[in-house]
Design a protein around this motif. Structure first.
Motif, PDB file in Angstrom:
ATOM      1  N   GLU A 129      49.583  29.436  44.416  1.00  0.00           N
ATOM      2  CA  GLU A 129      48.246  28.860  44.213  1.00  0.00           C
ATOM      3  C   GLU A 129      47.157  29.930  44.254  1.00  0.00           C
ATOM      4  N   GLN A 130      47.391  31.012  44.998  1.00  0.00           N
ATOM      5  CA  GLN A 130      46.387  32.058  45.128  1.00  0.00           C
ATOM      6  C   GLN A 130      46.483  33.110  44.023  1.00  0.00           C
ATOM      7  N   PHE A 131      47.483  32.986  43.180  1.00  0.00           N
ATOM      8  CA  PHE A 131      47.721  33.975  42.123  1.00  0.00           C
ATOM      9  C   PHE A 131      46.883  33.665  40.891  1.00  0.00           C
ATOM     10  N   ASP A 132      46.033  34.594  40.515  1.00  0.00           N
ATOM     11  CA  ASP A 132      45.212  34.506  39.304  1.00  0.00           C
ATOM     12  C   ASP A 132      45.480  35.768  38.492  1.00  0.00           C
ATOM     13  N   ALA A 133      46.342  35.669  37.515  1.00  0.00           N
ATOM     14  CA  ALA A 133      46.798  36.848  36.778  1.00  0.00           C
ATOM     15  C   ALA A 133      45.649  37.583  36.104  1.00  0.00           C
ATOM     16  N   ASP A 134      44.731  36.850  35.487  1.00  0.00           N
ATOM     17  CA  ASP A 134      43.656  37.494  34.739  1.00  0.00           C
ATOM     18  C   ASP A 134      42.746  38.317  35.640  1.00  0.00           C
ATOM     19  N   THR A 135      42.442  37.785  36.827  1.00  0.00           N
ATOM     20  CA  THR A 135      41.578  38.519  37.751  1.00  0.00           C
ATOM     21  C   THR A 135      42.329  39.649  38.425  1.00  0.00           C
ATOM     22  N   LEU A 136      43.569  39.392  38.806  1.00  0.00           N
ATOM     23  CA  LEU A 136      44.352  40.390  39.529  1.00  0.00           C
ATOM     24  C   LEU A 136      44.564  41.658  38.705  1.00  0.00           C
ATOM     25  N   ARG A 137      44.807  41.497  37.425  1.00  0.00           N
ATOM     26  CA  ARG A 137      45.094  42.682  36.601  1.00  0.00           C
ATOM     27  C   ARG A 137      43.867  43.563  36.430  1.00  0.00           C
ATOM     28  N   LEU A 138      42.660  43.034  36.693  1.00  0.00           N
ATOM     29  CA  LEU A 138      41.435  43.799  36.518  1.00  0.00           C
ATOM     30  C   LEU A 138      40.972  44.501  37.793  1.00  0.00           C
ATOM     31  N   LEU A 139      41.675  44.300  38.906  1.00  0.00           N
ATOM     32  CA  LEU A 139      41.307  45.015  40.122  1.00  0.00           C
ATOM     33  C   LEU A 139      41.499  46.518  39.920  1.00  0.00           C
ATOM     34  N   PRO A 140      40.779  47.353  40.670  1.00  0.00           N
ATOM     35  CA  PRO A 140      40.849  48.812  40.459  1.00  0.00           C
ATOM     36  C   PRO A 140      42.111  49.430  41.078  1.00  0.00           C
ATOM     37  N   TRP A 141      43.257  49.111  40.497  1.00  0.00           N
ATOM     38  CA  TRP A 141      44.529  49.614  40.996  1.00  0.00           C
ATOM     39  C   TRP A 141      44.556  51.137  40.929  1.00  0.00           C
ATOM     40  N   GLN A 142      45.284  51.728  41.865  1.00  0.00           N
ATOM     41  CA  GLN A 142      45.476  53.187  41.922  1.00  0.00           C
ATOM     42  C   GLN A 142      44.160  53.934  42.135  1.00  0.00           C
TER      43      GLN A 142
END
Length: 227
Positions: A129-142
């Motif tokens: 329920e807490q997973f939002d693929a579109d928002t998660l992929r835009l986080l500043p990874w690395q």
């Protein structure tokens, strides 16, 4: 699959990881070090008794880091999993106790975040329920902004913050990981021996003159930083 919580080891294929990390100036040693880091996290995660999945078994690892991670999580949740703990391969100080504690918090409905010393993440956990693929992929990874950005992203969710741990991305990080943990130090000594021929003895550094052929291990299964 019908289980409530799994661990996802998210790391790119060994060749890609080795190209990204700078543990040694020698490509062959860098590659072998990544294999050892993979084996370390495989052993640690398996000690929890939780099901463990590897991203290299789920996706092709193409696209941006955030796209790859979102795709891997989508693949896990599509198998009927309710909650996922995501870890990389670059935090050798992570323990099975850390993971089981995080799983307990996750099962109680909390988002779990573990910051590394540079402001990234060595672990995070969330539910379907807490997973939002579109928002998660835009986080500043690395980047060193990831931890704060993840906190902001999950600010409306109950969140647990784990202890801060060091990650390993460069040769100097390996030496800095030497602590008073006997089991961790044994692993760090192996890495130092492989990468530089250095060992820590009685809290001092001693240079060993060794041939590369001195170090031998059997074949390792290389499972799939964060982060």
């Amino acid at each position: 699959m019908s289980v409530s919580t799994v661990i996802l080891v998210f790391a790119q294929p060994v060749a890609q990881e080795a190209a990204r990390k700078h543990l040694s100036v020698q490509a062959s040693r860098n590659y072998r070090a990544v294999q050892l880091l993979n084996e370390r996290v495989r052993q640690t995660t398996c000690q929890t008794g939780l099901p463990v999945l590897f991203s290299t078994d789920l996706i092709t690892h193409s696209g941006s880091f955030g796209e790859q991670l979102s795709e891997a999580l989508r693949a896990v949740f599509s198998q009927g999993v309710d909650r996922v703990l995501v870890v990389g391969n670059d935090c050798p100080s992570l323990t099975a106790a850390d993971l089981t504690g995080a799983a307990t918090e996750l099962q109680q409905g909390r988002v779990v975040l573990g910051s590394d010393t540079r402001g990234g993440l060595y672990l995070f956990g969330l539910s379907r329920e807490q997973f939002d693929a579109d928002t998660l992929r835009l986080l500043p990874w690395q980047t060193n902004r990831l931890y704060r950005a993840a906190q902001a992203h999950f600010s409306t969710q109950p969140t647990v913050l784990l202890r801060v741990l060091s990650d390993v991305n460069r040769g100097g990080d390996v030496r800095a990981s030497y602590t008073d943990s006997t089991s961790l130090n044994a692993f760090i000594r192996v890495l130092l021996h492989l990468l530089h021929g250095w060992l820590f003895v009685y809290q001092s550094v001693v240079r060993l003159t060794v041939q590369s052929a001195t170090y031998r291990t059997g074949p390792l299964r290389a499972p799939p930083s964060l982060f």
